[in-house]
Design an enzyme around this catalytic site. Structure first.
Site, PDB file in Angstrom:
ATOM      1  N   ASP A 132      61.789  -5.959  75.507  1.00 51.65           N
ATOM      2  CA  ASP A 132      61.914  -6.248  74.163  1.00 51.65           C
ATOM      3  C   ASP A 132      61.060  -7.555  73.560  1.00 51.65           C
ATOM      4  OD1 ASP A 132      64.282  -7.588  74.622  1.00 51.65           O
ATOM      5  OD2 ASP A 132      65.447  -6.446  73.335  1.00 51.65           O
TER       6      ASP A 132
HETATM    7  C1  LAN Z   1      70.469 -11.983  76.596  1.00 51.16           C
HETATM    8  C2  LAN Z   1      69.898 -12.639  75.486  1.00 51.16           C
HETATM    9  C3  LAN Z   1      68.713 -11.823  74.812  1.00 51.16           C
HETATM   10  C4  LAN Z   1      68.985 -10.148  75.270  1.00 51.16           C
HETATM   11  C5  LAN Z   1      68.163  -9.490  74.284  1.00 51.16           C
HETATM   12  C6  LAN Z   1      66.503 -10.004  74.179  1.00 51.16           C
HETATM   13  C7  LAN Z   1      68.428  -9.792  72.666  1.00 51.16           C
HETATM   14  C8  LAN Z   1      68.258  -7.940  74.622  1.00 51.16           C
HETATM   15  O1  LAN Z   1      67.561  -7.313  73.559  1.00 51.16           O
HETATM   16  C9  LAN Z   1      67.795  -7.728  76.108  1.00 51.16           C
HETATM   17  C10 LAN Z   1      68.925  -8.502  76.962  1.00 51.16           C
HETATM   18  C11 LAN Z   1      68.892 -10.228  76.499  1.00 51.16           C
HETATM   19  C12 LAN Z   1      67.844 -10.746  77.194  1.00 51.16           C
HETATM   20  C13 LAN Z   1      70.174 -10.918  77.227  1.00 51.16           C
HETATM   21  C14 LAN Z   1      70.773 -10.428  78.515  1.00 51.16           C
HETATM   22  C15 LAN Z   1      71.987 -11.026  78.894  1.00 51.16           C
HETATM   23  C16 LAN Z   1      71.939 -12.542  78.765  1.00 51.16           C
HETATM   24  C17 LAN Z   1      70.819 -13.160  79.468  1.00 51.16           C
HETATM   25  C18 LAN Z   1      71.772 -12.767  77.196  1.00 51.16           C
HETATM   26  C19 LAN Z   1      72.903 -12.127  76.339  1.00 51.16           C
HETATM   27  C20 LAN Z   1      72.134 -14.218  77.003  1.00 51.16           C
HETATM   28  C21 LAN Z   1      73.297 -14.317  77.874  1.00 51.16           C
HETATM   29  C22 LAN Z   1      73.375 -13.175  78.877  1.00 51.16           C
HETATM   30  C23 LAN Z   1      73.678 -13.691  80.168  1.00 51.16           C
HETATM   31  C24 LAN Z   1      74.003 -12.496  81.031  1.00 51.16           C
HETATM   32  C25 LAN Z   1      74.863 -14.644  80.001  1.00 51.16           C
HETATM   33  C26 LAN Z   1      75.457 -15.021  81.490  1.00 51.16           C
HETATM   34  C27 LAN Z   1      76.442 -14.285  81.917  1.00 51.16           C
HETATM   35  C28 LAN Z   1      76.638 -13.426  82.941  1.00 51.16           C
HETATM   36  C29 LAN Z   1      77.241 -12.104  82.822  1.00 51.16           C
HETATM   37  C30 LAN Z   1      75.599 -13.586  84.224  1.00 51.16           C
END
Ligand code: LAN
Length: 727
Positions: free
Chosen positions: A454
């Site tokens: 996205d």
């Molecule tokens: C995110 C942030 C952005 C998010 C969007 C782009 C909004 C989404 O549409 C796709 C997935 C994504 C990229 C995403 C995946 C998981 C993340 C990276 C996070 C929510 C930000 C933090 C999270 C990450 C997994 C945090 C660390 C924790 C773990 C369980 C490893």
């Protein structure tokens, strides 16, 4: 300067450091690094920017605007304020906090590797933890709005102590009592147990096995780690390395003291293997399955008789993957958890003097963000692309982009988007199990460099909007580069027609039965998401209007299959469940945008009509919407105590995408959002906006600008078309 014993006893809004000396570095690539300026010369050379002042909570001296007479006026005032926060490089910086299990990783990982903090960073981290101790019991939860858990409390307790707060400090005393009530650190969920083992205040025997040898199994096996969700496997790599070598910090007096403080019984009397599945009720979201327990027993037996050459090969393989990951991402790594685990692994293998150690130390700061309540560790190294994507589209769609005052800011934004596009595949590509990146846009910065479906969709849309719909902007991103982005998107559609986050879905859903992390749901494999699917559909639809000859048939088929997927996952009540924003309002806005692009609106589509009726049924008497993050845990709507401007904007946009025929709900939503606008054009921060893995909330503070402005500008046209010019 504060010494630990001078630290005030209770949460305090009063900074522990001189906030007029902090500056956010303004770099072209969008890195976020907070510097503390020690000398007057430095202060003179770097006057604070508006963004510095805003994020530090210092006054901006922004004159009040005449009160808005129309939604577009309000949107214009909003952007006149928000424009001031744009960096010289063109993006909008922002906090990306919320999770409460990240700062302990930073502190523990730094402590065990001998990485220090600036005194000012240390003090503001302490203040952050003080301010986020739960007001009811002084513990910490999974995220800033959550209830206290054993993992949150044990990890943040340890962090406070490592940062220099004494055991007899009132905040620590209170937290310790709560930790003991929750069962002590032995009742922490597995990720907490892991970090405490690295710190040498919890025995490795008390962890379920994390053998690196799994990587050596044939790739075709359905549970091979390369099939797991990218975040889970990227965390598992350094975890399995550190488990394989049983990394332990050297004992010191503080570590010995922590061993006594963290448990409800004497450290030496703890039966460690019996703690492996001891998880406090407060932590538990996804209990272990029977299958997981069986695997754990088998692997536990294997741990008693590991074959040294095999273990070594597994450890070496995991280490190679760690190095690839570091080198592919400029030492940012995919996220903050793997970041700090990789730091410990690289330190263990290569030592303090190594190049890897120094690079990691430098990039560690990209995750550290200073906010009004202190210094936190962010969920990624920022949300740069995500934020710039929405605000630029909002400006173009509302027509505000053509205001003379706004033009330079849009040119700068386009320049940033141009620099942020990833131009090549990763340095270590197939060997590190990566998806292609050529042409993609990442979530944060180009250096971090991961394709997200996205983010690529939103990046592509923004560039198309800015380059083709405005007359004053240069063409910076060539056709070939736009085609690269499309090519990448076209590699990402799954069998059911939906799009996942970073890659194709690689494993089957039964793998979820092996989820070891009790605090998160749906983390073992990629899933198809309505939000990601929508961004791809909308970007491809806009792309094909401008480039009607490029991969026409494939694009048409991709869009059509994606729409079928969206229909299939609509909930019986009419909404869509959000996975990355809270929750139904977020995903339903995306889904209705998609449907509108293929002509499905309230009047023409059953599905759109059901969705609108669902949303309208949730509108509150004050005209707004408010969903709690708890909605995401069980996928059932839970009202928030307060109406939220961001969710109100999402819901109103959803209705407008569907061309909802009755204007009242939209007019009421507009009135609510306008009534919350402050005299300087901004909106106050309300509840947390985002979510991940079902349970952990995460902040998107820039949404209160992008979606309000977008919705108000869109509402102007919508209401005008229906003969309502002012409210
Ligand atoms: C995110 C942030 C952005 C998010 C969007 C782009 C909004 C989404 O549409 C796709 C997935 C994504 C990229 C995403 C995946 C998981 C993340 C990276 C996070 C929510 C930000 C933090 C999270 C990450 C997994 C945090 C660390 C924790 C773990 C369980 C490893």
């Amino acid at each position: 300067m504060w010494t630990p014993l001078d630290i005030p006893a209770s949460p305090t809004k009063q900074p522990f450091t001189d906030y007029s000396r902090w500056r956010l570095r303004d770099t072209d690539d969008g890195r976020h690094v907070w510097d503390f300026l020690k000398t007057d010369e430095e202060l003179e050379a770097r006057p604070p920017s508006n963004a510095d002042r805003y994020w530090l909570g210092l006054p901006l001296n922004s004159p009040p605007f005449p009160s808005a007479k129309s939604p577009l006026d309000a949107a214009r005032n909003g952007y006149s304020f928000y424009r001031k926060l744009q960096s010289n490089g063109g993006h909008w910086a922002g906090e990306y906090g919320g999770p409460m299990f990240l700062l302990p990783g930073l502190v523990i990982g730094s402590y065990v590797t001998g990485m220090t903090f600036l005194e000012e960073e240390r003090l503001e981290m302490i203040r952050y933890l003080f301010n986020h101790a739960h007001p009811d019991d002084g513990g910490w939860g999974l995220h800033i709005e959550g209830h206290s858990t054993a993992m949150g409390t044990a990890l943040n307790y340890a962090a406070l102590r490592l940062l220099g707060v004494p055991a007899e400090h009132p905040v620590v005393v209170r937290a310790r009592a709560t930790l003991h009530k929750l069962g002590g650190a032995a009742a922490s969920a597995s990720w907490g147990k892991f970090w405490l083992s690295v710190l040498n205040v919890y025995d490795w025997e008390g962890n379920n096995p994390i053998p690196p040898e799994l990587w050596l199994l044939p790739k075709w096996l359905p549970f091979h780690p390369s099939r797991w969700w990218i975040h889970t496997r990227t965390v598992y790599v350094p975890m399995s390395y550190l488990y394989g070598v049983r990394f332990k910090a050297a004992e010191d007096p503080l570590i010995l003291a922590l061993r006594e403080e963290l448990y409800t019984q004497a450290y030496d009397t703890i039966d460690w293997p019996a703690q492996r599945n001891n998880v406090s009720e407060a932590d538990l979201h996804s209990p272990h399955s029977k299958l997981f327990d069986l695997f754990a027993v088998i692997l536990g037996a294997y741990e008693q008789c590991t074959i040294p050459p095999l273990r070594n090969t597994g450890v070496e393989y995991a280490y190679r993957l760690i190095v690839y990951e570091d080198e592919n991402t400029g030492y940012q790594t995919l996220g903050p958890v793997s970041k700090m685990m990789n730091v410990v692994a690289r330190f263990h293998a290569e030592g303090l003097e190594s190049d890897a150690y120094k690079r990691h130390e430098e990039k560690r700061r990209d995750f550290m963000w200073l906010a009004t309540e202190g210094m936190m560790m962010c969920g990624t190294n920022g949300s740069q692309l995500w934020d710039i994507g929405f605000i630029t589209q909002a400006l173009v769609e509302t027509g505000l982009a053509n205001d003379e005052d706004n033009k330079p800011s849009l040119i700068k934004a386009l320049q940033w988007l141009d620099r942020c596009q990833i131009r090549e595949n990763p340095k270590h590509f197939e060997v590190s199990n990566r998806h292609r990146t050529k042409g993609a846009w990442p979530f944060s910065t180009k250096e971090q460099g991961y394709t997200v479906s996205d983010c690529t969709g939103e990046g592509l849309k923004s560039v198309l909007y800015l380059q083709t719909q405005l007359e004053f902007t240069p063409t910076l991103v060539s056709d070939d580069r736009l085609f690269d982005a499309v090519d990448t998107l076209l590699t990402m559609q799954n069998r059911d027609g939906g799009f996942a986050s970073y890659e194709l879905v690689r494993g089957s859903s039964w793998l979820e039965l092996l989820n070891p992390a009790e605090v998160f749901g749906r983390i073992m494999i990629e899933y198809e998401y309505p939000e990601c699917t929508t961004s791809v559909i909308t970007s491809l639809s806009i792309f094909r209007k401008h480039y009607p000859n490029y991969r026409v048939k494939e694009i048409a088929k991709t869009i059509q299959r994606a729409i079928t997927f969206l229909h299939a996952i609509q909930q019986p009540e009419g909404g869509w469940v959000g996975s990355w924003g809270i929750c139904f309002t977020y995903a339903t806005m995306f889904a209705l945008e998609s449907l509108s692009l293929v002509g499905e609106t309230y009047e023409t589509s059953q599905s759109a009509r059901r969705a609108c009726d669902f949303l309208v049924s949730k509108q509150r008497a004050d005209g707004g919407w408010g969903e709690s993050y708890k909605t995401c845990e069980a996928c059932v709507w839970v009202e928030h105590d307060n109406t939220q401007v961001v969710q109100t904007s999402w819901a109103a946009m959803a209705l407008m995408y569907a061309k909802y025929p009755h204007r009242e709900p939209i007019a009421k939503a507009v009135a609510l959002v306008m009534s919350r606008q402050l005299p300087d054009g901004s909106w106050a921060q309300e509840a947390i906006e985002g979510i991940f893995n079902r349970t952990c909330a995460i902040s998107y503070p820039n949404f209160k600008f992008s979606f309000t402005i977008w919705m108000l500008g869109k509402a102007q046209k919508y209401l005008e078309q229906r003969g309502v010019l002012t409210l």
